[in-house]
Scaffold this active site. Structure first.
Site, PDB file in Angstrom:
ATOM      1  N   GLY A  79     -14.150   4.853  -0.196  1.00  0.00           N
ATOM      2  CA  GLY A  79     -14.132   4.433  -1.596  1.00  0.00           C
ATOM      3  C   GLY A  79     -14.074   2.918  -1.724  1.00  0.00           C
ATOM      4  N   THR A  80     -13.293   2.292  -0.861  1.00  0.00           N
ATOM      5  CA  THR A  80     -13.160   0.826  -0.903  1.00  0.00           C
ATOM      6  C   THR A  80     -14.524   0.178  -0.709  1.00  0.00           C
ATOM      7  OG1 THR A  80     -10.923   1.002  -0.006  1.00  0.00           O
ATOM      8  CG2 THR A  80     -12.015  -1.130   0.221  1.00  0.00           C
ATOM      9  N   ASN A  91      -4.817   5.961  -9.826  1.00  0.00           N
ATOM     10  CA  ASN A  91      -4.122   6.526  -8.672  1.00  0.00           C
ATOM     11  C   ASN A  91      -2.610   6.446  -8.793  1.00  0.00           C
ATOM     12  OD1 ASN A  91      -5.098   3.765  -8.407  1.00  0.00           O
ATOM     13  ND2 ASN A  91      -3.969   3.684  -6.492  1.00  0.00           N
ATOM     14  N   GLN A 140     -10.083   9.076  -7.546  1.00  0.00           N
ATOM     15  CA  GLN A 140      -9.000  10.035  -7.838  1.00  0.00           C
ATOM     16  C   GLN A 140      -9.466  11.200  -8.699  1.00  0.00           C
ATOM     17  OE1 GLN A 140      -5.939  10.258  -6.630  1.00  0.00           O
ATOM     18  NE2 GLN A 140      -6.065   8.393  -5.428  1.00  0.00           N
ATOM     19  N   SER A 151     -14.756   9.044  -2.592  1.00  0.00           N
ATOM     20  CA  SER A 151     -14.250   9.017  -1.222  1.00  0.00           C
ATOM     21  C   SER A 151     -13.854  10.439  -0.830  1.00  0.00           C
ATOM     22  CB  SER A 151     -13.030   8.093  -1.162  1.00  0.00           C
ATOM     23  OG  SER A 151     -12.455   8.151   0.121  1.00  0.00           O
ATOM     24  N   ALA A 152     -14.427  10.945   0.267  1.00  0.00           N
ATOM     25  CA  ALA A 152     -14.274  12.372   0.590  1.00  0.00           C
ATOM     26  C   ALA A 152     -12.833  12.801   0.883  1.00  0.00           C
ATOM     27  CB  ALA A 152     -15.167  12.721   1.784  1.00  0.00           C
ATOM     28  N   HIS A 153     -12.019  11.884   1.448  1.00  0.00           N
ATOM     29  CA  HIS A 153     -10.689  12.352   1.881  1.00  0.00           C
ATOM     30  C   HIS A 153      -9.742  12.652   0.728  1.00  0.00           C
ATOM     31  CE1 HIS A 153      -8.000   8.666   1.612  1.00  0.00           C
ATOM     32  NE2 HIS A 153      -9.161   8.047   1.577  1.00  0.00           N
ATOM     33  N   THR A 173     -26.130   3.021  11.385  1.00  0.00           N
ATOM     34  CA  THR A 173     -26.431   4.408  11.724  1.00  0.00           C
ATOM     35  C   THR A 173     -25.549   5.358  10.920  1.00  0.00           C
ATOM     36  OG1 THR A 173     -27.094   3.748  13.931  1.00  0.00           O
ATOM     37  CG2 THR A 173     -26.511   6.064  13.649  1.00  0.00           C
ATOM     38  N   CYS A 186      -1.510   2.338  -0.102  1.00  0.00           N
ATOM     39  CA  CYS A 186      -1.832   1.081   0.575  1.00  0.00           C
ATOM     40  C   CYS A 186      -0.685   0.089   0.441  1.00  0.00           C
ATOM     41  CB  CYS A 186      -3.085   0.455  -0.010  1.00  0.00           C
ATOM     42  SG  CYS A 186      -4.368   1.629  -0.380  1.00  0.00           S
TER      43      CYS A 186
END
Ligand code: PLP
Length: 397
Positions: free
Chosen positions: A74-75, A161, A189, A209-211, A247, A336
């Site tokens: 995401g960042t 968030n 979020q 962001s997938a996580h 890649t 963070c």
């Protein structure tokens, strides 16, 4: 009594990868390992997997597959949007004018700040309301400061968030467009809880962001509406239409698509369950902890899984440690910033006094959270707060 397993209430920081997502990713490590840019059959197989994932994500976001750029998180997606617009403007002999709030994630606010400090863009801070929301009127007034020589970029997150507030994105994007400005939203979020239909939202760029939605860490995307020109943040190969050289990470991209697909499968049921558990937390904490304050928006306008509070006379890190020892994993806000005793920029930006902002707590529920977990928190938390207040009082005597 301490629970048999620790209770994880920090789903805004990250979520466990769904075993079905892991299963989808596994063949792409050692079996289908070709480089998607290679012209032979190994490469074509890997490229096929990426394009299937892109097609699926495009369906879920209601956009075209060519409007998706894969990134590492995401960042990176947020940085790509802001830096890409700023550099593109400079390359055309213009300057970007960024409009954003100090309640944004640092991936946006620090990027905007740095661009302004280096004189690569102009920056106007927008002031959110006390509940963290930004009104279309506030944006309208600020955008009157946009000059014809500037390229306007508004960046407002879909959901916060730290305090859970959901922004009126469609209305804000409409105001931005009426002034000829681009609109970017950090939806990190919101994913897995709110609709990500980019047409309904009317945004030009959207970061994921997938996580955060039971996908793997280290992969994200930026939706870029057709016609939006971004200066390439990363140069090298011509991957991702030359928007993002490097890649492809095939397993993680496959995993992200599977995770978002799964997030939509049971969305209404899951959101209803999150909301019920969250409301038990909010009502229970406000009832049982003296002077507890809900931070962010009221229930109807906050993320379904998100409860956040401020407690007077408490130091958040001490409370987190206490909860951790009692088997509860929580957060003071942004993961963070954990370990940093500075009051959060987000809480200060919505007008919380610094000493109150230091006593913040965020509890975010997830798929595995049970009613028993919530009951345990509601018996443990008030005692923890009371004890810490008593210790602090004793130190001051
Ligand atoms: N934006 C928001 C709103 C977030 O909550 C986060 C992570 O906490 C990010 C951006 C950064 O995402 P990532 O961890 O994928 O870099």
């Amino acid at each position: 009594m301490k629970p048999a397993r620790p209770i994880y209430l920090d789903h805004a920081a990250t979520t466990p990868t769904d075993p079905r997502v892991v299963e989808a990713m596994l063949p792409y490590f050692a079996e289908i390992y070709g480089n998607p840019s290679s012209a032979h059959s190994f490469g074509r197989k890997a490229e096929g997997a990426i394009e299937t994932a892109r097609e699926r994500l495009a369906q879920l976001l209601n956009c075209s597959r060519t409007e998706i750029v894969f990134t590492s998180c995401g960042t990176e997606s947020d940085n790509m949007a802001l830096r890409g617009v700023a550099m593109q403007a400079l390359s055309m002999g213009k300057r970007a004018h960024i409009f954003t709030t100090q309640a944004e994630h640092h991936a946006v606010s620090h990027t905007a700040e740095q661009l302004a400090r280096l004189n690569l863009a102009r920056l106007t801070w927008l002031t959110p309301e006390a509940d963290g929301s930004l009104t279309p009127q506030t944006l309208e007034t600020a955008l009157s400061g946009l000059t014809p020589e500037e390229v306007g970029l508004v960046s407002v997150m879909y959901a916060n968030n730290e305090i859970g507030t959901i922004q009126p994105i469609a209305a804000l994007a409409e105001v931005a467009h009426a002034h000829g400005a681009l609109f970017h939203t950090d939806s990190v979020q919101a994913a897995g809880q709110l609709s990500l239909d980019v047409q309904a939202l009317g945004v030009d760029m959207l970061a994921l962001s997938a996580h955060k939605f039971y996908g793997p860490k280290g992969v994200g995307l930026l939706y870029m509406r057709r016609g939006v020109s971004l200066f390439s943040a990363q140069t090298g190969g011509s991957q991702e239409n030359s928007h993002r050289a490097g890649t492809h990470n095939v397993p993680l991209i496959v995993g992200m698509a599977r995770a978002l697909e799964l997030a939509y499968e049971d969305l209404p049921v899951r959101v209803a369950n999150y909301t019920r558990l969250r409301d038990r937390l909010i009502d229970g904490v406000l009832d049982s902890v003296e002077g507890a304050q809900l931070t962010g928006a009221e229930k109807g306008r906050r993320l379904p899984n998100h409860a956040s509070f401020a407690f007077k006379g408490i130091e958040a890190n001490a409370l987190l440690m206490h909860l951790d020892l009692s088997g509860i994993a929580a957060s003071s806000g942004s993961a963070c910033n954990t370990g940093n005793p500075k009051p959060s920029d987000v809480l200060l930006s919505v007008g919380l006094a610094p000493d109150l902002a230091l006593g913040s707590l965020r509890l975010t529920v997830g798929r595995q959270t049970t009613d028993d977990d919530i009951s345990y928190v509601l018996t443990t938390l008030p005692t923890a707060v009371e004890r810490l207040r008593a210790v602090r009082l004793a130190h001051h005597l």
